[in-house]
Scaffold this motif. Structure first.
Motif, mmCIF file in Angstrom:
data_model
loop_
_atom_site.group_PDB
_atom_site.id
_atom_site.type_symbol
_atom_site.label_atom_id
_atom_site.label_comp_id
_atom_site.label_asym_id
_atom_site.label_seq_id
_atom_site.Cartn_x
_atom_site.Cartn_y
_atom_site.Cartn_z
ATOM 1 N N VAL A 26 17.508 55.116 74.023
ATOM 2 C CA VAL A 26 18.831 55.744 74.094
ATOM 3 C C VAL A 26 19.933 54.758 73.753
ATOM 4 C CG1 VAL A 26 20.464 56.940 75.613
ATOM 5 C CG2 VAL A 26 18.009 57.409 75.803
ATOM 6 N N SER A 27 19.896 53.579 74.410
ATOM 7 C CA SER A 27 20.947 52.589 74.204
ATOM 8 C C SER A 27 20.423 51.215 74.589
ATOM 9 C CB SER A 27 22.184 52.936 75.040
ATOM 10 O OG SER A 27 23.127 51.880 75.020
ATOM 11 N N VAL A 28 20.311 50.329 73.617
ATOM 12 C CA VAL A 28 19.812 48.980 73.893
ATOM 13 C C VAL A 28 20.739 48.221 74.844
ATOM 14 C CG1 VAL A 28 19.281 46.732 72.863
ATOM 15 C CG2 VAL A 28 18.480 48.827 71.768
ATOM 16 N N PRO A 29 22.078 48.250 74.645
ATOM 17 C CA PRO A 29 22.950 47.545 75.595
ATOM 18 C C PRO A 29 22.784 48.045 77.032
ATOM 19 C CG PRO A 29 24.168 48.101 73.616
ATOM 20 C CD PRO A 29 22.856 48.816 73.520
ATOM 21 N N GLN A 30 22.678 49.371 77.213
ATOM 22 C CA GLN A 30 22.523 49.893 78.571
ATOM 23 C C GLN A 30 21.137 49.559 79.120
ATOM 24 O OE1 GLN A 30 25.014 50.899 80.200
ATOM 25 N NE2 GLN A 30 26.421 51.075 78.476
ATOM 26 N N LEU B 255 30.263 43.394 81.011
ATOM 27 C CA LEU B 255 30.125 42.716 79.719
ATOM 28 C C LEU B 255 29.849 43.713 78.601
ATOM 29 C CD1 LEU B 255 28.081 39.506 80.628
ATOM 30 C CD2 LEU B 255 30.476 39.624 79.897
ATOM 31 N N VAL B 256 28.957 44.669 78.866
ATOM 32 C CA VAL B 256 28.652 45.693 77.862
ATOM 33 C C VAL B 256 29.890 46.527 77.561
ATOM 34 C CG1 VAL B 256 27.352 47.820 77.454
ATOM 35 C CG2 VAL B 256 26.197 45.802 78.349
ATOM 36 N N PHE B 257 30.633 46.857 78.617
ATOM 37 C CA PHE B 257 31.860 47.638 78.431
ATOM 38 C C PHE B 257 32.869 46.864 77.578
ATOM 39 C CE2 PHE B 257 36.216 48.443 79.943
ATOM 40 C CZ PHE B 257 36.353 49.766 79.567
ATOM 41 N N LEU B 258 33.055 45.589 77.901
ATOM 42 C CA LEU B 258 34.018 44.785 77.142
ATOM 43 C C LEU B 258 33.555 44.609 75.700
ATOM 44 C CD1 LEU B 258 34.968 42.011 79.735
ATOM 45 C CD2 LEU B 258 36.414 43.866 78.889
ATOM 46 N N ALA B 259 32.245 44.406 75.512
ATOM 47 C CA ALA B 259 31.737 44.245 74.146
ATOM 48 C C ALA B 259 31.999 45.503 73.327
ATOM 49 C CB ALA B 259 30.243 43.939 74.185
ATOM 50 N N ARG B 260 31.823 46.658 73.954
ATOM 51 C CA ARG B 260 32.078 47.917 73.250
ATOM 52 C C ARG B 260 33.571 48.081 72.970
ATOM 53 N NH1 ARG B 260 30.845 51.424 76.985
ATOM 54 N NH2 ARG B 260 28.599 51.301 76.631
ATOM 55 N N MET B 261 34.392 47.726 73.947
ATOM 56 C CA MET B 261 35.833 47.879 73.785
ATOM 57 C C MET B 261 36.411 46.912 72.753
ATOM 58 S SD MET B 261 37.017 50.334 75.668
ATOM 59 C CE MET B 261 38.752 49.948 75.816
ATOM 60 N N PHE C 212 40.042 54.550 55.077
ATOM 61 C CA PHE C 212 39.507 53.878 56.266
ATOM 62 C C PHE C 212 39.196 54.937 57.335
ATOM 63 C CE2 PHE C 212 41.993 49.683 55.506
ATOM 64 C CZ PHE C 212 41.062 49.326 54.526
ATOM 65 N N ARG C 213 38.028 54.819 57.949
ATOM 66 C CA ARG C 213 37.692 55.688 59.091
ATOM 67 C C ARG C 213 37.252 54.801 60.259
ATOM 68 N NH1 ARG C 213 35.508 58.699 54.712
ATOM 69 N NH2 ARG C 213 36.548 60.721 54.452
ATOM 70 N N PRO C 214 38.204 54.316 61.027
ATOM 71 C CA PRO C 214 37.852 53.434 62.159
ATOM 72 C C PRO C 214 37.225 54.221 63.306
ATOM 73 C CG PRO C 214 40.217 53.824 62.103
ATOM 74 C CD PRO C 214 39.661 54.464 60.876
ATOM 75 N N ARG C 215 36.236 53.581 63.974
ATOM 76 C CA ARG C 215 35.577 54.184 65.144
ATOM 77 C C ARG C 215 35.688 53.220 66.316
ATOM 78 N NH1 ARG C 215 30.313 53.996 64.340
ATOM 79 N NH2 ARG C 215 30.400 52.901 62.349
ATOM 80 N N ARG D 186 38.263 59.663 64.473
ATOM 81 C CA ARG D 186 37.140 59.175 65.283
ATOM 82 C C ARG D 186 37.540 58.084 66.275
ATOM 83 N NH1 ARG D 186 32.247 58.162 61.141
ATOM 84 N NH2 ARG D 186 33.888 57.115 59.956
ATOM 85 N N LEU D 187 38.833 57.880 66.429
ATOM 86 C CA LEU D 187 39.313 56.910 67.414
ATOM 87 C C LEU D 187 39.397 57.555 68.793
ATOM 88 C CD1 LEU D 187 42.205 54.843 65.783
ATOM 89 C CD2 LEU D 187 39.879 54.102 66.295
ATOM 90 N N GLY D 188 39.081 56.741 69.820
ATOM 91 C CA GLY D 188 39.207 57.243 71.185
ATOM 92 C C GLY D 188 40.660 57.310 71.613
ATOM 93 N N ARG D 189 41.373 56.230 71.396
ATOM 94 C CA ARG D 189 42.797 56.200 71.718
ATOM 95 C C ARG D 189 43.440 55.033 70.991
ATOM 96 N NH1 ARG D 189 44.289 52.264 75.326
ATOM 97 N NH2 ARG D 189 42.568 51.191 76.410
#
Length: 511
Positions: free
Chosen positions: A367-371, A402-408, A424-427, A461-464
């Motif tokens: 599902v998710s390697v970081p998690q 750490l995973v949260f910060l890496a994603r952010m 450009f399509r930033p995610r 595709r941006l969150g905020r």
């Protein structure tokens, strides 16, 4: 009409009384077992199973939640205290009172501050790693007792102690092994017969009967003081509170997840409301009561709450009945003194078997390697740092952050070029931690596509977008126009639209 209401009320009370007594029959032997797991004298578990559930019932949100000693909280208690005092000693028991006071104070405070949302902040991957690790440690700590052996020099780690016990079958006590096998067969076999079969009670009664008849030569509970719970608030070592503060906070949060999960599940199934704030207050008041009357840190029990519901409980009164039943049992608690400790150890092992769920841990890699790293990191840290399992929790929280910060801190910018138009399509999230990625993407695109005539930034595709992100977005658009391109941004996220448009249309310099 009045007679109908009275009849309905009597029926409800009867259901609660039956359910409360049913839970007490399971809770009494479990309280003894979990007290020993926490390193406490057995009677401390009975004290924690008497007045605390009675007080919790007054404030509880869930009509089914049963409060008292629980396995994971007992393990966390042992981990926090066993390195600073000898388990079972008066000093150790006093520190247990202090820890219960801290756990209670934290939970009541969180409830009063309406911080029940904190119950949802414990990362699910972290819990997926911690809970089975804790279950393994719990089972490992009880395995030598179930086999009737004692390590001459304990390794200080429950898994190593269990491995030592299993590696020497010649050291096993036949009587203890037989008692353990019979206990496991009664408890597990009883579940197959019926969900409400009192397997734990039957196993305890059988163990006491055999031992009292002189047919069991192994170790027994030996001594259980009789009488009502003593007032112990004045016996708390107040000077030790600062040193136990971190452990108190961790137990208050981690230990609450069991109560929260079972309460939410029952509320969802019955389509009723449930308040985490009220439950925090309820569980906090129970722990404060445990500190004042000879108990230990306690929490909401998944297994006993399930028994309570299946037994027909209708209101919070059932929890009060359970507490009253245990309280009424205390003056005759010495009848359990012949109980083989192998029976208690097996009761604990059987109780945590369902917590050893490794399937979700393995599936998380897909599902998710970081998690998955968070989950397995927590699992390994909890095992390796035992008995300081609270440190394993801290490792899990740290990995989650750490995973949260890496994603952010990551912004993926997909670049598409067609007919001279760079798109450009930033995610991700466009904020001050990632905004430079957009600026870098523009410079790279302009250098690679010198014949480009237009730039489109698709933000769907941006969150905020925060203020810094909006400023960098405006800067990128201005740079593109300065390079001779037409430039526009579209698909601005609705939650960030007002801020972004104000920044983009502002004529004043904000950078």
């Amino acid at each position: 009409m009045r007679r109908t209401r009275v009849t309905a009320w009597r029926r409800t009370v009867l259901r609660d009384v039956v359910a409360g007594l049913s839970v007490a029959m399971v809770g009494i032997p479990q309280s003894l077992a979990y007290a020993e797991l926490a390193g406490m004298p057995p009677v401390v578990g009975l004290y924690a199973g008497a007045l605390p559930p009675l007080v919790a019932a007054v404030f509880a949100s869930s009509p089914y939640l049963q409060t008292g000693p629980v396995a994971v909280t007992a393990l966390l208690t042992f981990g926090a205290l066993s390195t600073v005092a000898v388990p079972g000693s008066p000093e150790y028991v006093g520190l247990g009172l202090a820890l219960a006071l801290l756990v209670g104070a934290v939970r009541v405070l969180l409830g009063l501050l309406r911080a029940g949302w904190l119950a949802y902040l414990m990362s699910q991957p972290m819990l997926l790693g911690f809970v089975p690790a804790a279950a393994l440690l719990i089972a490992g700590s009880q395995l030598p007792r179930a086999l009737g052996v004692t390590a001459p020099a304990p390794f200080g780690n429950e898994i190593l102690d269990a491995g030592w016990a299993l590696a020497g079958p010649d050291r096993w006590a036949v009587a203890a092994v037989v008692a353990s096998l019979v206990t496991a067969a009664i408890v597990l076999g009883g579940r197959r017969l019926h969900a409400l079969f009192p397997g734990v009670l039957v196993a305890v009664v059988a163990g006491v009967a055999v031992s009292a008849a002189g047919l069991y030569p192994g170790a027994t509970v030996a001594s259980i003081p009789t009488g009502l719970p003593p007032f112990t608030l004045t016996a708390i070592p107040w000077s030790s509170l600062p040193a136990l503060a971190l452990s108190g906070v961790l137990i208050a949060l981690v230990g609450f997840t069991e109560a929260a999960s079972i309460s939410r599940r029952f509320a969802a199934e019955e389509r009723t409301r449930w308040s985490a704030d009220r439950e925090f207050v309820s569980q906090g008041a129970a722990n404060l009561t445990a500190a004042a009357f000879g108990g230990m840190p306690c929490g909401g029990s998944f297994s006993r709450s399930s028994v309570n519901r299946m037994s027909g409980a209708a209101t919070r009164l059932s929890g009060g009945v359970t507490g009253l039943a245990v309280l009424a049992f205390l003056p005759v608690a010495s009848v359990l003194e012949p109980l083989p400790t192998a029976v208690l150890g097996t009761i604990v092992v059987v109780a945590v078997v369902n917590l050893m769920r490794f399937g979700p841990l393995l599936a998380l890699w897909r599902v998710s390697v970081p998690q998955a790293i968070v989950a397995w990191g927590t699992f390994l840290a909890t095992i390796l740092l035992a008995p300081r399992v609270d440190l394993g929790v801290l490792v899990g929280i740290g990995l989650s952050l750490l995973v949260f910060l890496a994603r952010m801190l990551r912004l993926d910018v997909d670049t598409h070029v067609e007919d001279g138009v760079i798109t450009f399509r930033p995610r991700g999230v466009l904020w001050f931690g990632t905004a430079q990625e957009l600026d870098t993407a523009l410079l790279d695109a302009l250098a690679e596509h010198t014949d480009a005539t237009a730039l489109v930034i698709d933000l769907e595709r941006l969150g905020r977008i925060d203020t810094t992100g909006a400023l960098v977005l405006r800067s990128v658009l201005d740079q593109a126009r300065a390079a001779g391109l037409t430039a526009e941004a579209r698909g601005i996220p609705p939650q960030s639209e007002d801020l972004t448009r104000r920044v983009l249309t502002s004529r004043s310099s904000l950078s």
